[in-house]
Write a protein that holds these residues in place. Structure first.
Motif, short mmCIF file in Angstrom:
data_model
loop_
_atom_site.label_atom_id
_atom_site.label_comp_id
_atom_site.label_asym_id
_atom_site.label_seq_id
_atom_site.Cartn_x
_atom_site.Cartn_y
_atom_site.Cartn_z
N VAL A 154 -59.61 -9.72 -27.57
CA VAL A 154 -60.89 -9.81 -26.48
C VAL A 154 -60.61 -11.08 -25.76
O VAL A 154 -60.24 -12.17 -26.53
CB VAL A 154 -62.12 -9.64 -27.16
N ALA A 155 -61.34 -11.04 -24.41
CA ALA A 155 -61.28 -12.11 -23.92
C ALA A 155 -62.66 -12.83 -23.59
O ALA A 155 -63.57 -11.97 -23.41
CB ALA A 155 -60.91 -11.95 -22.34
N LEU A 156 -62.90 -13.94 -24.19
CA LEU A 156 -64.18 -14.61 -24.44
C LEU A 156 -64.26 -15.79 -23.52
O LEU A 156 -63.41 -16.53 -23.16
CB LEU A 156 -64.60 -15.21 -25.88
N TRP A 157 -65.50 -15.82 -22.59
CA TRP A 157 -65.32 -16.89 -21.47
C TRP A 157 -66.38 -18.01 -22.07
O TRP A 157 -67.51 -17.93 -22.79
CB TRP A 157 -66.14 -16.35 -20.56
N ARG A 158 -66.03 -19.39 -21.90
CA ARG A 158 -66.76 -20.37 -21.91
C ARG A 158 -66.51 -21.54 -21.04
O ARG A 158 -65.35 -21.79 -20.69
CB ARG A 158 -66.34 -20.79 -23.32
N ASP A 159 -67.60 -22.11 -20.21
CA ASP A 159 -67.36 -23.03 -19.13
C ASP A 159 -66.32 -22.55 -18.32
O ASP A 159 -65.71 -23.42 -17.64
CB ASP A 159 -66.59 -24.72 -20.00
N GLY A 160 -66.42 -21.31 -17.65
CA GLY A 160 -65.68 -20.76 -16.68
C GLY A 160 -64.32 -20.51 -16.98
O GLY A 160 -63.60 -20.15 -16.14
N LYS A 161 -63.96 -20.50 -18.10
CA LYS A 161 -62.58 -20.34 -18.54
C LYS A 161 -62.63 -19.31 -19.55
O LYS A 161 -63.33 -19.19 -20.36
CB LYS A 161 -61.87 -21.57 -19.06
N ASN A 162 -61.73 -18.31 -19.57
CA ASN A 162 -61.65 -17.53 -20.74
C ASN A 162 -60.25 -17.56 -21.71
O ASN A 162 -59.36 -18.27 -21.41
CB ASN A 162 -61.44 -15.99 -20.06
#
Length: 158
Positions: A58-66
């Motif tokens: 899965v792709a998780l996003w944090r601070d505008g980055k995945n």
């Protein structure tokens, strides 16, 4: 095998994502900011995993980055904690099916144990076959043993 699904925060993504004991990942309901600066409430959604080298990711996003992460590792990190040693890997056992990411089917093991299990079950991911099945000094591509592609098809877990 436990039937009740338990949800825990994904380590490193606390308050943003959760992973379940059944191997599902969801985003949490939270306040976010659009690119234009206006706030909005993001609803909780189950993440749809994709297959990468035979395993669910899965792709998780944090601070505008995945960041692309394997679901089986997320389950173990949330329910068993970090691996006891840096060189340990997630292991599917007793069911070797890489799509079975239930917490009862996962454990941390050494790379040697993981490899031994693959050999014993004749269960190699395609990437492993391509990378490690070449003859020493050969530049001709992967070597297929046994009865050719029939053997290759039997060893690929999908």
């Amino acid at each position: 095998m436990t039937t009740t699904e338990e949800w825990r925060d994904v380590p490193g993504f606390e308050g943003m994502y959760e992973v379940s004991s059944h191997g599902r990942v969801r985003s949490k309901r939270r306040l976010l900011t659009r690119r234009n600066g206006s706030p909005y409430i993001a609803k909780s959604k189950i993440k749809v995993p994709y297959v990468f080298r035979g395993y669910l990711r899965v792709a998780l996003w944090r601070d505008g980055k995945n960041k692309a992460l394997f679901v089986h590792r997320l389950v173990l990190l949330a329910f068993a904690g970090p691996p006891p040693h840096e060189d340990m890997q997630a292991h599917h056992f007793p069911d070797p099916d890489p799509s079975n990411n239930h917490v009862d089917n996962l454990s941390w093991v050494t790379r040697a144990v993981n490899h031994e299990e693959m050999v014993m079950r004749n269960h190699y991911p395609l990437s492993y076959l391509i990378e490690f099945s070449r003859e020493p000094g050969s530049d001709d591509g992967p070597v297929v043993w046994g009865d050719g592609f029939e053997q290759l098809d039997r060893t690929v877990p999908f």
